[in-house]
Design an enzyme around this catalytic site. Sequence first.
Site, PDB file in Angstrom:
ATOM      1  N   GLN A   1      -2.971  17.865 -22.522  1.00  0.00           N
ATOM      2  CA  GLN A   1      -3.690  18.335 -23.714  1.00  0.00           C
ATOM      3  C   GLN A   1      -4.975  19.056 -23.311  1.00  0.00           C
ATOM      4  O   GLN A   1      -5.324  20.101 -23.874  1.00  0.00           O
ATOM      5  CB  GLN A   1      -3.998  17.148 -24.636  1.00  0.00           C
ATOM      6  CG  GLN A   1      -4.941  17.493 -25.775  1.00  0.00           C
ATOM      7  CD  GLN A   1      -5.034  16.396 -26.807  1.00  0.00           C
ATOM      8  OE1 GLN A   1      -4.184  16.273 -27.668  1.00  0.00           O
ATOM      9  NE2 GLN A   1      -6.099  15.599 -26.746  1.00  0.00           N
TER      10      GLN A   1
ATOM     11  N   HIS B   1     -12.588   6.314 -26.580  1.00  0.00           N
ATOM     12  CA  HIS B   1     -13.229   7.306 -27.455  1.00  0.00           C
ATOM     13  C   HIS B   1     -14.759   7.147 -27.392  1.00  0.00           C
ATOM     14  O   HIS B   1     -15.488   8.131 -27.362  1.00  0.00           O
ATOM     15  CB  HIS B   1     -12.844   7.083 -28.929  1.00  0.00           C
ATOM     16  CG  HIS B   1     -11.403   7.302 -29.240  1.00  0.00           C
ATOM     17  ND1 HIS B   1     -10.554   6.280 -29.571  1.00  0.00           N
ATOM     18  CD2 HIS B   1     -10.672   8.448 -29.306  1.00  0.00           C
ATOM     19  CE1 HIS B   1      -9.361   6.771 -29.829  1.00  0.00           C
ATOM     20  NE2 HIS B   1      -9.397   8.077 -29.675  1.00  0.00           N
TER      21      HIS B   1
ATOM     22  N   LYS C   1      -6.890  11.074 -20.238  1.00  0.00           N
ATOM     23  CA  LYS C   1      -5.602  10.384 -20.366  1.00  0.00           C
ATOM     24  C   LYS C   1      -4.557  11.386 -20.863  1.00  0.00           C
ATOM     25  O   LYS C   1      -3.428  11.391 -20.411  1.00  0.00           O
ATOM     26  CB  LYS C   1      -5.700   9.201 -21.335  1.00  0.00           C
ATOM     27  CG  LYS C   1      -4.366   8.464 -21.443  1.00  0.00           C
ATOM     28  CD  LYS C   1      -4.503   7.199 -22.216  1.00  0.00           C
ATOM     29  CE  LYS C   1      -4.640   7.428 -23.694  1.00  0.00           C
ATOM     30  NZ  LYS C   1      -3.450   8.044 -24.321  1.00  0.00           N
TER      31      LYS C   1
HETATM   32  O1  PAF Z   1      -6.228  13.513 -28.634  1.00  0.00           O
HETATM   33  C1  PAF Z   1      -6.215  13.397 -29.881  1.00  0.00           C
HETATM   34  O2  PAF Z   1      -6.623  12.381 -30.429  1.00  0.00           O
HETATM   35  C2  PAF Z   1      -5.685  14.551 -30.731  1.00  0.00           C
HETATM   36  O3  PAF Z   1      -4.624  15.178 -30.102  1.00  0.00           O
HETATM   37  C3  PAF Z   1      -6.767  15.555 -31.137  1.00  0.00           C
HETATM   38  C4  PAF Z   1      -7.362  16.264 -29.926  1.00  0.00           C
HETATM   39  C5  PAF Z   1      -7.876  14.847 -31.898  1.00  0.00           C
HETATM   40  C6  PAF Z   1      -6.169  16.623 -32.054  1.00  0.00           C
HETATM   41  O4  PAF Z   1      -5.616  16.063 -33.207  1.00  0.00           O
END
Ligand code: PAF
Length: 280
Positions: free
Chosen positions: A153, A37, A149
């Site tokens: 998404q 992150h 990763k």
């Molecule tokens: O990848 C994540 O941590 C979550 O899916 C996100 C994009 C913050 C949405 O809740």
Amino acid sequence: MEILSSIKEIKQTLDKERQKNKTIGFVPTMGALHQGHLSLVDQCVRENEVCVVSIFVNPTQFNDPRDLDTYPRTLEADYALLEREGCHYVFVPSVEEIYPEPDTRVFEFGRLAEVMEGKYRPGHFNGVAQVVSKLFDIVEPTNAYFGEKDYQQVAIIRKMVSQLQLPVIIHACPILRESDGLAMSSRNVRLSALQRQKAPLIARTLKESTNFVSAKSVSEVIDYVVQTINKEPDMRVEYFEIADAYTLEPISKWSDAEAVVGCITVYCGEVRLIDNIRYL
Ligand code: PAF
């Protein structure tokens, strides 16, 4: 660094920044922050005048209530890390703030949301789209940053942005790995010491399998990866797909797509880990 929890507050604050013509970068997270992150936050800070990070464990994207309950929550540590990284605003809303009433919106992403994670976590991407669209609406970022990763998404979010015609640029950032190759994930802290020792097998096997592209067929590579990981007690491959890197449709021959990705999910004990690798 300011910590804000109401939509009204963050909107007013960011409106003031926009009036000064500042670019706003955004990193949506569910907290339990790790180096992966922080690499997104670092890029966001470097590329924007204002960096906003949200921390919200989104209930609508969890199809397993146990997974939601056990999702790690480490707010105080997260704040300290974000402050050090140079983040300007952290948005930490409550569930009631984001969902004053149930979100009944249904997104249509077609096959993209049906393959891989879509097959094993029904409703997951609809929940992701619900929350990310709300967060984009609140923050109105110029740039938003997501980790590769979660390969599928990122594809879903790009599709959502194009469907809703949102004026935000999506940046997909490379996977960060521990020194033994394990992809960084908030779930890694839930691994026992022994599971943590075994888990790098996933990344190791994926990497090894890239050497076979010219010598083995797609199905042989799939068998190799699945069997190698499943041989390890306590590890079970949920799925491993080799797919077109853009459409995520599984391929049967290497020549079926110009860009090819392998996406895997493995249960290490009770902990669900995901990873991916580019073949072509
Ligand atoms: O990848 C994540 O941590 C979550 O899916 C996100 C994009 C913050 C949405 O809740």
